[in-house]
Scaffold this motif. Structure first.
Motif, PDB file in Angstrom:
ATOM      1  N   THR A   1       0.831  -1.192   0.000  1.00 40.06           N
ATOM      2  CA  THR A   1       0.000   0.000   0.000  1.00 40.06           C
ATOM      3  C   THR A   1       0.876   1.257   0.000  1.00 40.06           C
ATOM      4  N   VAL A   2       0.254   2.374  -0.203  1.00 41.85           N
ATOM      5  CA  VAL A   2       0.944   3.663  -0.210  1.00 41.85           C
ATOM      6  C   VAL A   2       0.258   4.552   0.817  1.00 41.85           C
ATOM      7  N   VAL A   3       1.047   5.204   1.663  1.00 43.84           N
ATOM      8  CA  VAL A   3       0.510   6.128   2.662  1.00 43.84           C
ATOM      9  C   VAL A   3       1.204   7.481   2.480  1.00 43.84           C
ATOM     10  N   GLY A   4       0.598   8.527   3.028  1.00 43.80           N
ATOM     11  CA  GLY A   4       1.231   9.826   2.919  1.00 43.80           C
ATOM     12  C   GLY A   4       0.390  10.948   3.476  1.00 43.80           C
ATOM     13  N   ARG A   5       0.907  12.162   3.284  1.00 41.17           N
ATOM     14  CA  ARG A   5       0.217  13.391   3.688  1.00 41.17           C
ATOM     15  C   ARG A   5       0.262  14.336   2.505  1.00 41.17           C
ATOM     16  N   VAL A   6      -0.833  15.042   2.284  1.00 43.98           N
ATOM     17  CA  VAL A   6      -0.943  15.992   1.184  1.00 43.98           C
ATOM     18  C   VAL A   6      -1.482  17.298   1.738  1.00 43.98           C
ATOM     19  N   GLN A   7      -0.818  18.396   1.375  1.00 45.92           N
ATOM     20  CA  GLN A   7      -1.287  19.712   1.795  1.00 45.92           C
ATOM     21  C   GLN A   7      -1.244  20.664   0.603  1.00 45.92           C
TER      22      GLN A   7
ATOM     23  N   ALA B   1      -9.389   3.468  -1.172  1.00 44.75           N
ATOM     24  CA  ALA B   1      -8.658   4.684  -0.830  1.00 44.75           C
ATOM     25  C   ALA B   1      -9.300   5.277   0.415  1.00 44.75           C
ATOM     26  N   HIS B   2      -8.491   5.490   1.439  1.00 44.05           N
ATOM     27  CA  HIS B   2      -8.974   6.062   2.691  1.00 44.05           C
ATOM     28  C   HIS B   2      -8.258   7.379   2.930  1.00 44.05           C
ATOM     29  N   PHE B   3      -9.012   8.393   3.299  1.00 42.79           N
ATOM     30  CA  PHE B   3      -8.439   9.693   3.627  1.00 42.79           C
ATOM     31  C   PHE B   3      -8.884  10.031   5.034  1.00 42.79           C
ATOM     32  N   ARG B   4      -7.895  10.257   5.916  1.00 44.23           N
ATOM     33  CA  ARG B   4      -8.180  10.490   7.337  1.00 44.23           C
ATOM     34  C   ARG B   4      -7.510  11.776   7.799  1.00 44.23           C
ATOM     35  N   ASN B   5      -7.926  12.227   8.945  1.00 44.56           N
ATOM     36  CA  ASN B   5      -7.319  13.392   9.602  1.00 44.56           C
ATOM     37  C   ASN B   5      -7.326  14.626   8.711  1.00 44.56           C
ATOM     38  N   GLU B   6      -8.402  14.809   7.959  1.00 45.82           N
ATOM     39  CA  GLU B   6      -8.500  15.985   7.098  1.00 45.82           C
ATOM     40  C   GLU B   6      -8.849  17.205   7.938  1.00 45.82           C
ATOM     41  N   SER B   7      -8.161  18.315   7.665  1.00 52.94           N
ATOM     42  CA  SER B   7      -8.431  19.542   8.407  1.00 52.94           C
ATOM     43  C   SER B   7      -7.941  20.752   7.608  1.00 52.94           C
ATOM     44  N   ILE B   8      -8.459  21.892   7.967  1.00 54.02           N
ATOM     45  CA  ILE B   8      -8.010  23.163   7.393  1.00 54.02           C
ATOM     46  C   ILE B   8      -6.808  23.609   8.230  1.00 54.02           C
ATOM     47  N   ILE B   9      -5.728  24.002   7.561  1.00 54.67           N
ATOM     48  CA  ILE B   9      -4.527  24.441   8.283  1.00 54.67           C
ATOM     49  C   ILE B   9      -4.222  25.893   7.920  1.00 54.67           C
ATOM     50  N   ASP B  10      -3.557  26.593   8.838  1.00 53.75           N
ATOM     51  CA  ASP B  10      -3.201  27.995   8.618  1.00 53.75           C
ATOM     52  C   ASP B  10      -1.997  28.153   7.700  1.00 53.75           C
ATOM     53  N   ARG B  11      -1.074  27.198   7.799  1.00 52.26           N
ATOM     54  CA  ARG B  11       0.123  27.270   6.952  1.00 52.26           C
ATOM     55  C   ARG B  11       0.591  25.860   6.628  1.00 52.26           C
ATOM     56  N   LEU B  12       1.280  25.744   5.524  1.00 51.85           N
ATOM     57  CA  LEU B  12       1.784  24.441   5.093  1.00 51.85           C
ATOM     58  C   LEU B  12       2.894  23.970   6.021  1.00 51.85           C
ATOM     59  N   GLU B  13       2.920  22.692   6.298  1.00 55.23           N
ATOM     60  CA  GLU B  13       3.933  22.122   7.185  1.00 55.23           C
ATOM     61  C   GLU B  13       5.129  21.561   6.419  1.00 55.23           C
ATOM     62  N   PHE B  14       5.034  21.532   5.092  1.00 56.59           N
ATOM     63  CA  PHE B  14       6.108  20.978   4.256  1.00 56.59           C
ATOM     64  C   PHE B  14       6.462  21.991   3.181  1.00 56.59           C
ATOM     65  N   ALA B  15       7.705  21.925   2.696  1.00 55.30           N
ATOM     66  CA  ALA B  15       8.156  22.844   1.651  1.00 55.30           C
ATOM     67  C   ALA B  15       8.051  22.228   0.260  1.00 55.30           C
ATOM     68  N   SER B  16       7.967  20.890   0.208  1.00 57.14           N
ATOM     69  CA  SER B  16       7.930  20.191  -1.070  1.00 57.14           C
ATOM     70  C   SER B  16       7.168  18.880  -0.889  1.00 57.14           C
ATOM     71  N   PHE B  17       7.033  18.128  -1.961  1.00 61.27           N
ATOM     72  CA  PHE B  17       6.424  16.800  -1.887  1.00 61.27           C
ATOM     73  C   PHE B  17       7.536  15.780  -2.047  1.00 61.27           C
ATOM     74  N   ASP B  18       7.721  14.938  -1.041  1.00 57.66           N
ATOM     75  CA  ASP B  18       8.861  14.031  -0.992  1.00 57.66           C
ATOM     76  C   ASP B  18       8.426  12.563  -0.936  1.00 57.66           C
ATOM     77  N   ILE B  19       9.349  11.697  -1.323  1.00 57.65           N
ATOM     78  CA  ILE B  19       9.171  10.253  -1.167  1.00 57.65           C
ATOM     79  C   ILE B  19       9.972   9.845   0.059  1.00 57.65           C
ATOM     80  N   ARG B  20       9.293   9.263   1.027  1.00 60.34           N
ATOM     81  CA  ARG B  20       9.965   8.774   2.234  1.00 60.34           C
ATOM     82  C   ARG B  20      10.246   7.300   2.106  1.00 60.34           C
ATOM     83  N   LYS B  21      11.315   6.859   2.749  1.00 59.35           N
ATOM     84  CA  LYS B  21      11.703   5.446   2.722  1.00 59.35           C
ATOM     85  C   LYS B  21      11.374   4.803   4.057  1.00 59.35           C
TER      86      LYS B  21
END
Length: 90
Positions: free
Chosen positions: A38-44, A70-90
């Motif tokens: 499976t594939v997991v991640g965070r998108v902002q 496909a499951h999407f959890r912990n969705e919320s509106i945020i004030d600012r992005l927590e990441f600078a780019s979209f990365d692949i984690r190992k």
């Protein structure tokens, strides 16, 4: 197709949409059954672009991938992005 290529296609799609976050392959063992890949991640990012990404993940995905759910959890509106780019984690 190698399992890692799925993350590369996900990253490409997120980059094209201007989204940030991360994606990672996971293998979950299931007693008495084949392991679940499976594939997991965070998108902002902008809400409409996140919606496009979710649709891509749910309906299209990477070439040759088999989308069963496909499951999407912990969705919320945020004030600012927590990441600078979209990365692949190992």
């Amino acid at each position: 197709m190698k399992f890692s290529a799925k993350c590369k296609n996900t990253k490409r799609t997120a980059d094209r949409l201007g989204l940030v976050g991360w994606v990672k392959n996971e293998v979950k063992s299931r007693p008495g059954q084949a392991a679940l890949k499976t594939v997991v991640g965070r998108v902002q990012g902008e809400e409409t672009k996140v919606s496009v990404m979710k649709k891509w993940l749910r309906e299209t995905g990477s070439p040759k991938s088999k989308i069963t759910d496909a499951h999407f959890r912990n969705e919320s509106i945020i004030d600012r992005l927590e990441f600078a780019s979209f990365d692949i984690r190992k």
